[in-house]
Design an enzyme around this catalytic site. Structure first.
Site, PDB file in Angstrom:
ATOM      1  N   GLU A  89       9.255  16.698  14.679  1.00  0.00           N
ATOM      2  CA  GLU A  89       9.800  16.434  13.342  1.00  0.00           C
ATOM      3  C   GLU A  89       9.113  17.357  12.340  1.00  0.00           C
ATOM      4  O   GLU A  89       7.909  17.248  12.114  1.00  0.00           O
ATOM      5  CB  GLU A  89       9.550  14.969  12.964  1.00  0.00           C
ATOM      6  CG  GLU A  89      10.234  14.582  11.676  1.00  0.00           C
ATOM      7  CD  GLU A  89       9.901  13.162  11.222  1.00  0.00           C
ATOM      8  OE1 GLU A  89       8.735  12.775  11.298  1.00  0.00           O
ATOM      9  OE2 GLU A  89      10.836  12.463  10.783  1.00  0.00           O
TER      10      GLU A  89
ATOM     11  N   GLU B 190       9.684   1.621  10.889  1.00  0.00           N
ATOM     12  CA  GLU B 190      10.712   2.647  10.693  1.00  0.00           C
ATOM     13  C   GLU B 190       9.999   3.983  10.712  1.00  0.00           C
ATOM     14  O   GLU B 190       9.246   4.307   9.788  1.00  0.00           O
ATOM     15  CB  GLU B 190      11.455   2.422   9.379  1.00  0.00           C
ATOM     16  CG  GLU B 190      12.337   1.200   9.474  1.00  0.00           C
ATOM     17  CD  GLU B 190      13.172   0.956   8.242  1.00  0.00           C
ATOM     18  OE1 GLU B 190      13.041   1.689   7.260  1.00  0.00           O
ATOM     19  OE2 GLU B 190      13.959   0.003   8.277  1.00  0.00           O
TER      20      GLU B 190
ATOM     21  N   CYS C 286      14.021  10.746   6.837  1.00  0.00           N
ATOM     22  CA  CYS C 286      13.910  10.352   8.250  1.00  0.00           C
ATOM     23  C   CYS C 286      15.221  10.558   8.991  1.00  0.00           C
ATOM     24  O   CYS C 286      15.234  10.859  10.177  1.00  0.00           O
ATOM     25  CB  CYS C 286      13.453   8.911   8.340  1.00  0.00           C
ATOM     26  SG  CYS C 286      14.511   7.785   7.434  1.00  0.00           S
TER      27      CYS C 286
ATOM     28  N   LYS D  63       0.888  -1.187   0.000  1.00  0.00           N
ATOM     29  CA  LYS D  63       0.000   0.000   0.000  1.00  0.00           C
ATOM     30  C   LYS D  63       0.913   1.221   0.000  1.00  0.00           C
ATOM     31  O   LYS D  63       1.446   1.616   1.021  1.00  0.00           O
ATOM     32  CB  LYS D  63      -0.879  -0.030   1.251  1.00  0.00           C
ATOM     33  CG  LYS D  63      -2.237   0.640   1.109  1.00  0.00           C
ATOM     34  CD  LYS D  63      -2.205   2.101   0.766  1.00  0.00           C
ATOM     35  CE  LYS D  63      -1.956   2.988   1.957  1.00  0.00           C
ATOM     36  NZ  LYS D  63      -1.663   4.385   1.564  1.00  0.00           N
TER      37      LYS D  63
HETATM   38  P1  NAD Z   1       2.408   8.549   7.339  1.00  0.00           P
HETATM   39  O1  NAD Z   1       2.579   7.796   8.606  1.00  0.00           O
HETATM   40  O2  NAD Z   1       1.402   9.654   7.319  1.00  0.00           O
HETATM   41  O3  NAD Z   1       1.965   7.590   6.161  1.00  0.00           O
HETATM   42  C1  NAD Z   1       2.755   6.471   5.790  1.00  0.00           C
HETATM   43  C2  NAD Z   1       1.858   5.412   5.178  1.00  0.00           C
HETATM   44  O4  NAD Z   1       0.962   4.922   6.172  1.00  0.00           O
HETATM   45  C3  NAD Z   1       0.981   5.901   4.019  1.00  0.00           C
HETATM   46  O5  NAD Z   1       0.985   4.904   3.014  1.00  0.00           O
HETATM   47  C4  NAD Z   1      -0.372   6.042   4.650  1.00  0.00           C
HETATM   48  O6  NAD Z   1      -1.437   5.906   3.745  1.00  0.00           O
HETATM   49  C5  NAD Z   1      -0.355   4.887   5.644  1.00  0.00           C
HETATM   50  N1  NAD Z   1      -1.311   5.019   6.752  1.00  0.00           N
HETATM   51  C6  NAD Z   1      -1.753   6.155   7.356  1.00  0.00           C
HETATM   52  N2  NAD Z   1      -2.625   5.840   8.334  1.00  0.00           N
HETATM   53  C7  NAD Z   1      -2.737   4.487   8.373  1.00  0.00           C
HETATM   54  C8  NAD Z   1      -3.466   3.565   9.166  1.00  0.00           C
HETATM   55  N3  NAD Z   1      -4.297   3.968  10.135  1.00  0.00           N
HETATM   56  N4  NAD Z   1      -3.317   2.256   8.932  1.00  0.00           N
HETATM   57  C9  NAD Z   1      -2.484   1.806   7.959  1.00  0.00           C
HETATM   58  N5  NAD Z   1      -1.774   2.640   7.160  1.00  0.00           N
HETATM   59  C10 NAD Z   1      -1.889   3.968   7.371  1.00  0.00           C
HETATM   60  O7  NAD Z   1       3.854   9.054   6.936  1.00  0.00           O
HETATM   61  P2  NAD Z   1       4.256  10.038   5.740  1.00  0.00           P
HETATM   62  O8  NAD Z   1       3.828  11.414   6.124  1.00  0.00           O
HETATM   63  O9  NAD Z   1       3.797   9.432   4.460  1.00  0.00           O
HETATM   64  O10 NAD Z   1       5.867   9.919   5.759  1.00  0.00           O
HETATM   65  C11 NAD Z   1       6.697  10.712   6.521  1.00  0.00           C
HETATM   66  C12 NAD Z   1       7.111   9.993   7.803  1.00  0.00           C
HETATM   67  O11 NAD Z   1       7.825   8.795   7.493  1.00  0.00           O
HETATM   68  C13 NAD Z   1       8.089  10.817   8.640  1.00  0.00           C
HETATM   69  O12 NAD Z   1       7.716  10.746   9.999  1.00  0.00           O
HETATM   70  C14 NAD Z   1       9.432  10.125   8.416  1.00  0.00           C
HETATM   71  O13 NAD Z   1      10.388  10.315   9.415  1.00  0.00           O
HETATM   72  C15 NAD Z   1       8.999   8.710   8.298  1.00  0.00           C
HETATM   73  N6  NAD Z   1      10.061   7.918   7.650  1.00  0.00           N
HETATM   74  C16 NAD Z   1      10.827   7.074   8.410  1.00  0.00           C
HETATM   75  C17 NAD Z   1      11.871   6.336   7.834  1.00  0.00           C
HETATM   76  C18 NAD Z   1      12.748   5.424   8.665  1.00  0.00           C
HETATM   77  O14 NAD Z   1      13.448   4.619   8.074  1.00  0.00           O
HETATM   78  N7  NAD Z   1      12.731   5.519   9.979  1.00  0.00           N
HETATM   79  C19 NAD Z   1      12.108   6.457   6.466  1.00  0.00           C
HETATM   80  C20 NAD Z   1      11.318   7.331   5.719  1.00  0.00           C
HETATM   81  C21 NAD Z   1      10.292   8.043   6.326  1.00  0.00           C
END
Ligand code: NAD
Length: 502
Positions: free
Chosen positions: A396, A265, A299, A190
């Site tokens: 963040e 992550e 991240c 997804k």
């Molecule tokens: P997000 O958590 O808003 O969304 C990520 C994914 O989760 C999307 O595909 C979204 O549709 C899905 N999602 C949202 N709510 C959900 C639910 N209730 N159930 C299942 N899936 C759901 O994150 P974002 O804004 O897309 O990405 C940015 C974030 O990702 C930042 O916090 C960043 O630090 C983190 N990130 C972490 C790493 C790492 O390796 N630690 C790497 C890249 C990004």
């Protein structure tokens, strides 16, 4: 290549989505959402719609899980050496279409071409690395006692769900999907709703390279319906998730009923700590690279600059100077360093921290404003004279925005570095080896780099502590997540079995 030529090329690449939109991909076929609903993905360059996207929901996830479950017995029993061959072919096919992937990703996410061209190639490297481990992924240990011989081995856990965010979406998807496939799992992916295009290209590339139908399935849609259903589905054995910490927490709750294994992550607020004995030139280069590359939407970005008070003014002045000279512009301009942020919603979040910084009494030493009328462009920003209790030091921001705080000595540097909810990465600059040893022993981060920016080594573990994650990727750690370890015990001789009842 000029910007105009690149734009023409990129438009040519995304023309493939013009008629059908970005469809879901289930059991080897491109399909619309069962409901027929769509949503739009827009370009952050000028907010124009790029394509319609299938708005998948529970029904689509259920169909994808049926496909992944059906494909699992054959794929999991395919010998590792055979899986390796197919996944190497996938890597080659990604390399062959690297330009298309990079250009598409630039338009869909706003990330600058100079970084995205490497991200597409890195996606291929992820496939190669995990492919090479597939032949021995099932191997374990033999341990012996005088009476027993224990043999451990690993077997793929089953169909898994992969949920990815919008920052460098192609690279991150390969980072989760490649080890899952190498382990023998089948996948329902997804992708993030803000950046769906390259996930569809990945599954097409993989199948054209020989990945059997149903082994990798993609369902687009929003987190609260498609994502939620995937995390709750009883036939999905594990969820590999990259995204925000609070989404991770929701996923853990959603998956609790079906006892889902999770790998998270999550977010970061990573310190770069500069002592006055460090090589200041290199520290400034690394700190500015780690916050202003990839739009700061990374991240592991070094979003907190902790500087010893003796050199604080000098380092801040130099960072501000770099920030002011960085080229902000169209992501397909080869000169651009910072492109537009992913989406107006995210841009509004980043801009809100400029107001917060002013309200909290920090100084805006560079940037702190939106650039232009069209698109989600913000200026590379440096906040100085910040304190650790400010929102700009704790939360963040996920943009090209750096918060600088002075410290007096090692104890204070450690207290500042550790006093946040996150613990993903830390960067330490000192030429004192003993200090580096003391500091790295105490820093609360899953990954630390001494006198370096983030240089990823695929066999090394990747992941965070505290609110930054659960579990590790890379090396063999990925296989531990996607596989079950089982133990079988054999008698070495006819040992004495206790006799009960007489
Ligand atoms: P997000 O958590 O808003 O969304 C990520 C994914 O989760 C999307 O595909 C979204 O549709 C899905 N999602 C949202 N709510 C959900 C639910 N209730 N159930 C299942 N899936 C759901 O994150 P974002 O804004 O897309 O990405 C940015 C974030 O990702 C930042 O916090 C960043 O630090 C983190 N990130 C972490 C790493 C790492 O390796 N630690 C790497 C890249 C990004």
């Amino acid at each position: 290549m000029t910007l105009d030529a690149n734009i023409a090329k990129a438009k040519g690449y995304i023309a493939q989505f013009a008629e059908t939109g970005v469809l879901n991909h289930i059991d080897g076929a491109s399909v619309p959402a069962a409901s027929g609903k769509t949503f739009e993905t827009i370009s952050p360059v000028d907010l124009t719609p790029l394509a319609k996207v299938a708005k998948g929901g529970a029904e689509d996830i259920d169909a994808a899980v049926v496909a992944a479950k059906k494909a699992f017995p054959a794929w999991s029993k395919t010998p590792g050496a055979e899986r390796r061959k197919i996944l190497i072919k996938v890597a080659e096919a990604i390399e062959a279409r690297a330009e298309e992937l990079a250009f598409t990703e630039c338009l869909d996410t706003g990330q600058a071409l100079r970084f995205m061209s490497k991200a597409a190639i890195r996606g291929a490297a992820n496939f190669r690395f995990f492919a090479d481990q597939a032949p021995h992924a099932e191997n374990g240990e033999v341990t012996r006692t005088p009476t027993q011989m224990n043999t451990t081995s690993r077997r793929p856990i089953g169909p898994v769900g992969v949920i990815t965010p919008w920052n460098t979406p192609f690279m991150l998807s390969t980072w989760k999907i490649a080890p899952a496939l190498a382990a023998g799992c089948t996948v329902v992916h997804k992708p993030a709703e803000f950046s769906p295009m390259t996930a569809k290209l990945l599954v097409e590339i993989a199948e054209s390279a020989g990945l059997p139908a149903g082994v990798l399935n993609v369902v687009n849609g929003f987190g609260e319906d498609a994502g939620k259903r995937l995390t709750e589905h009883p036939d999905i054995k594990a969820i590999a998730f990259v995204g925000e910490s609070r989404t991770g927490s929701m996923i853990m709750a959603q998956g609790a009923k079906s006892l889902k294994r999770v790998h998270f992550e999550l977010g970061g607020k990573n310190p770069v700590i500069v002592f006055d004995d460090a090589d200041i030139d290199r520290a400034v280069d690394a700190a500015t690279f780690m916050i202003y590359s990839l739009n700061g939407e990374r991240c592991t970005s070094s979003s907190r600059l902790l500087v010893q008070d003796t050199i604080y003014d000098e380092v801040c002045a130099r960072v501000a100077d770099v920030a002011k000279r960085i080229k902000v512009g169209h992501p397909l301009d080869p000169e651009t360093v910072v492109g537009p942020l992913i989406h107006p919603e995210h841009e509004a979040k980043v801009l809100s921290y400029f107001d917060k910084a002013r309200e909290e009494g920090a100084t805006i030493a560079a940037g702190g404003e939106k650039i232009g009328e069209k698109g989600c462009y913000v200026a590379p920003t440096l906040f100085t004279q910040a304190t650790n209790d400010m929102a700009i030091a704790q939360e963040e921001i996920f943009g090209p925005v750096l918060t600088a705080i002075p410290f007096k000595d090692e104890d204070e540097a450690l207290a500042l570095a550790n006093n946040v909810q996150y613990g993903l990465a830390a960067y330490l600059w000192t030429n004192d080896l003993n200090r580096a040893m003391r500091m790295t022993d105490e820093l609360e981060a899953g990954m630390m780099w001494v006198n370096s920016e983030n240089i990823r080594h695929l066999p090394a573990p990747f992941g965070g502590v505290k609110a930054s994650g659960i579990g590790r990727d890379g090396g063999d750690w990925s296989f531990d997540f996607y596989m079950e370890t089982v133990n079988v015990s054999f008698p070495r001789a006819a040992h004495k079995i206790p006799k009960l009842g007489g």
